[in-house]
Scaffold this active site. Sequence first.
Site, PDB file in Angstrom:
ATOM      1  N   HIS A  45     -16.838  26.173  -5.590  1.00  0.00           N
ATOM      2  CA  HIS A  45     -18.222  26.485  -5.241  1.00  0.00           C
ATOM      3  C   HIS A  45     -18.883  25.271  -4.636  1.00  0.00           C
ATOM      4  O   HIS A  45     -18.548  24.137  -4.977  1.00  0.00           O
ATOM      5  CB  HIS A  45     -19.010  26.961  -6.464  1.00  0.00           C
ATOM      6  N   HIS A  50     -22.730  23.586  -4.096  1.00  0.00           N
ATOM      7  CA  HIS A  50     -24.121  23.625  -4.552  1.00  0.00           C
ATOM      8  C   HIS A  50     -25.026  23.373  -3.346  1.00  0.00           C
ATOM      9  O   HIS A  50     -24.804  22.410  -2.595  1.00  0.00           O
ATOM     10  CB  HIS A  50     -24.395  22.479  -5.541  1.00  0.00           C
TER      11      HIS A  50
HETATM   12  P1  AMP Z   1     -19.864  22.534 -11.447  1.00  0.00           P
HETATM   13  O1  AMP Z   1     -20.253  21.683 -12.613  1.00  0.00           O
HETATM   14  O2  AMP Z   1     -19.905  21.831 -10.128  1.00  0.00           O
HETATM   15  O3  AMP Z   1     -18.554  23.219 -11.715  1.00  0.00           O
HETATM   16  O4  AMP Z   1     -20.979  23.651 -11.317  1.00  0.00           O
HETATM   17  C1  AMP Z   1     -21.077  24.748 -12.152  1.00  0.00           C
HETATM   18  C2  AMP Z   1     -22.509  25.208 -12.063  1.00  0.00           C
HETATM   19  O5  AMP Z   1     -22.588  26.497 -12.637  1.00  0.00           O
HETATM   20  C3  AMP Z   1     -23.509  24.328 -12.830  1.00  0.00           C
HETATM   21  O6  AMP Z   1     -24.478  23.824 -11.923  1.00  0.00           O
HETATM   22  C4  AMP Z   1     -24.118  25.275 -13.854  1.00  0.00           C
HETATM   23  O7  AMP Z   1     -25.492  25.048 -14.039  1.00  0.00           O
HETATM   24  C5  AMP Z   1     -23.853  26.618 -13.223  1.00  0.00           C
HETATM   25  N1  AMP Z   1     -23.790  27.745 -14.126  1.00  0.00           N
HETATM   26  C6  AMP Z   1     -23.254  27.795 -15.379  1.00  0.00           C
HETATM   27  N2  AMP Z   1     -23.307  29.047 -15.868  1.00  0.00           N
HETATM   28  C7  AMP Z   1     -23.884  29.807 -14.909  1.00  0.00           C
HETATM   29  C8  AMP Z   1     -24.206  31.194 -14.811  1.00  0.00           C
HETATM   30  N3  AMP Z   1     -23.936  32.077 -15.793  1.00  0.00           N
HETATM   31  N4  AMP Z   1     -24.813  31.637 -13.681  1.00  0.00           N
HETATM   32  C9  AMP Z   1     -25.091  30.785 -12.673  1.00  0.00           C
HETATM   33  N5  AMP Z   1     -24.790  29.466 -12.691  1.00  0.00           N
HETATM   34  C10 AMP Z   1     -24.196  28.991 -13.796  1.00  0.00           C
END
Ligand code: AMP
Length: 144
Positions: A107, A109
Amino acid sequence: MSLHGSYDPDNLFAKILRGEISCVKVFEDDAALAFMDIFPQSRGHVLVVPKGVSARNFLELPRDRIGPYLERVQRVAVAVEKALQPDGVQIMQFNGAPAGQTVFHLHFHVIPRYEGVQLAGHGQGKKAEAAELAAIAKEIAAAL
Ligand code: AMP
């Protein structure tokens, strides 16, 4: 192991892609799904996830999928800028736990930045109200 390993089909974003866990959707087509981060680092933080690939991170994304996926990332970033009029837009992406990755489906951001507003740390955003996220998602979707 988090950088090198096998794709877990039950990771959080795989479940969101299958509709088993809900999300506040911004955009979806055959190549990507974009939805609001529920722990936003700033107002309007969107995640863009590629569809139809078992890529844990950017290093694993098949070459022929890079173009279509990044085109969606840019499209979402442009809509975020148009809708929310931030002073900057930060695009971040992490590969492997030591680099900050916590969910192991690729993903990007898209994080709007506002002059004078400190960014919450990665993984340290406060849980947002669903209604507030839905209103922001609607604004961004209208700008796509
Ligand atoms: P990463 O740490 O780069 O893997 O990003 C994962 C992201 O997913 C973080 O920014 C979290 O805040 C986000 N996140 C965790 N759970 C959820 C969820 N249920 N829906 C949307 N975003 C989420």
